[in-house]
Design a protein around this motif. Structure first.
Motif, PDB file in Angstrom:
ATOM      1  N   LYS A  56      47.198  20.558 -16.512  1.00  0.00           N
ATOM      2  CA  LYS A  56      48.417  20.701 -15.688  1.00  0.00           C
ATOM      3  C   LYS A  56      49.129  22.007 -16.023  1.00  0.00           C
ATOM      4  N   VAL A  57      49.831  22.528 -15.030  1.00  0.00           N
ATOM      5  CA  VAL A  57      50.758  23.633 -15.233  1.00  0.00           C
ATOM      6  C   VAL A  57      52.173  23.117 -14.963  1.00  0.00           C
ATOM      7  N   GLU A  74      54.969  20.121 -20.021  1.00  0.00           N
ATOM      8  CA  GLU A  74      56.059  19.336 -19.430  1.00  0.00           C
ATOM      9  C   GLU A  74      57.297  20.239 -19.373  1.00  0.00           C
ATOM     10  N   SER A  75      57.790  20.428 -18.154  1.00  0.00           N
ATOM     11  CA  SER A  75      58.835  21.433 -17.958  1.00  0.00           C
ATOM     12  C   SER A  75      60.079  21.167 -18.804  1.00  0.00           C
TER      13      SER A  75
HETATM   14  N1  LIG Z   1      55.688  16.531 -15.373  1.00  0.00           N
HETATM   15  C1  LIG Z   1      54.955  17.783 -15.431  1.00  0.00           C
HETATM   16  C2  LIG Z   1      54.262  17.958 -14.092  1.00  0.00           C
HETATM   17  C3  LIG Z   1      53.140  18.996 -14.123  1.00  0.00           C
HETATM   18  C4  LIG Z   1      52.324  18.967 -12.820  1.00  0.00           C
HETATM   19  O1  LIG Z   1      52.069  17.880 -12.250  1.00  0.00           O
HETATM   20  N2  LIG Z   1      51.893  20.157 -12.371  1.00  0.00           N
HETATM   21  C5  LIG Z   1      51.056  20.253 -11.183  1.00  0.00           C
HETATM   22  C6  LIG Z   1      51.433  21.494 -10.362  1.00  0.00           C
HETATM   23  S1  LIG Z   1      53.069  21.462  -9.711  1.00  0.00           S
HETATM   24  C7  LIG Z   1      49.607  20.503 -11.602  1.00  0.00           C
HETATM   25  O2  LIG Z   1      49.354  21.049 -12.634  1.00  0.00           O
HETATM   26  N3  LIG Z   1      48.665  20.125 -10.757  1.00  0.00           N
HETATM   27  C8  LIG Z   1      47.272  20.441 -10.963  1.00  0.00           C
HETATM   28  C9  LIG Z   1      46.417  19.273 -11.300  1.00  0.00           C
HETATM   29  O3  LIG Z   1      46.946  18.175 -11.534  1.00  0.00           O
HETATM   30  O4  LIG Z   1      45.199  19.460 -11.288  1.00  0.00           O
HETATM   31  C10 LIG Z   1      55.937  18.929 -15.790  1.00  0.00           C
HETATM   32  O5  LIG Z   1      57.135  18.628 -15.958  1.00  0.00           O
HETATM   33  O6  LIG Z   1      55.540  20.067 -16.012  1.00  0.00           O
END
Ligand SMILES: N[C@@H](CCC(=O)N[C@@H](CS)C(=O)NCC(=O)O)C(=O)O
Length: 222
Positions: A57-58, A70-71
């Motif tokens: 995740k990013v 996690e932001s």
């Molecule tokens: N709760 C996490 C959410 C992170 C998240 O879901 N990022 C999405 C992009 S907005 C992501 O990485 N998606 C790519 C994937 O799951 O493959 C945060 O606060 O950073």
């Protein structure tokens, strides 16, 4: 050692926007790496070592060998590093609701997030909102009003100066514009202030320069 921040597309990635704003707010120098999400390579890219701690995740921030994902955790890590007052109100009576609102944003508003995904490229004509999204919008604008009235005197942001809560709500501000969601005047003024913030202007320019299209986040033509 310079911080390294891995983010997704600036047009679409709401969590990346939060992580990026947090690093900008810290004032620390950083290198930014944009990985196009959900393209043909993404399934492999997300397995790279830099994404291992966040399970693909990013955003993910690397401080030398220390990963933070996690932001909200990125905000807290940077607040520890540069001083919490840069992110959170000083007065405990304000800091408590600020932390609560940031946490509520991090954990909640699923209907708004799922039905109105971030897309900085478009402004769509208004359409009727589902009852669940209407509830989310009312809750958010009510919280904004409470914060502005009680704590916003020192500036244009929720608790006066730009900080963590504004960072957490910034992608919501972009969604309200993209989907032409009607807002009370105080909320609309707050959205204007967020969009005019130099960090948001910089992010928006980066988004405008992107050409990637993620079909699943595009609204079908009607
Ligand atoms: N709760 C996490 C959410 C992170 C998240 O879901 N990022 C999405 C992009 S907005 C992501 O990485 N998606 C790519 C994937 O799951 O493959 C945060 O606060 O950073």
């Amino acid at each position: 050692m310079t911080l390294r921040l891995f983010i997704g597309n600036k047009v679409y990635s709401s969590w990346s926007l939060r992580g990026w704003l947090a690093v900008k707010q810290s004032g620390l120098p950083f290198e930014e790496f944009v990985a196009p999400l959900y393209d043909d390579a993404w399934a492999e890219t997300r397995k790279n070592a830099e994404f291992a701690p966040s399970n693909g995740k990013v955003p993910i921030l690397w401080d030398g060998g220390i990963p933070v994902w996690e932001s909200l955790a990125i905000i807290d890590y940077l607040a520890d590093k540069v001083g919490a007052d840069r992110f959170w109100p000083v007065d405990p009576a304000a800091r408590a609701p600020a932390r609560s609102m940031a946490a509520e944003m991090h954990a909640g508003y699923q209907a708004l997030r799922q039905q109105h995904t971030m897309n900085m490229r478009h402004v769509y004509a208004p359409e009727p909102l589902t009852p669940e999204v209407t509830d989310n919008v009312q809750r958010i604008t009510s919280l904004w009003g409470q914060a502005r009235t009680a704590f916003g005197h020192g500036g244009d942001y929720l608790f006066g100066a730009f900080g963590a809560v504004d960072i957490m709500f910034a992608p919501v501000v972009t969604r309200f514009r993209t989907y032409s969601i009607p807002l009370p005047s105080g909320a609309a003024e707050y959205c204007d202030a967020v969009r005019a913030h130099p960090f948001m202007v910089e992010w928006t320019a980066g988004a405008d320069a992107e050409t990637w299209v993620i079909d699943q986040f595009e609204k079908p033509a009607v």
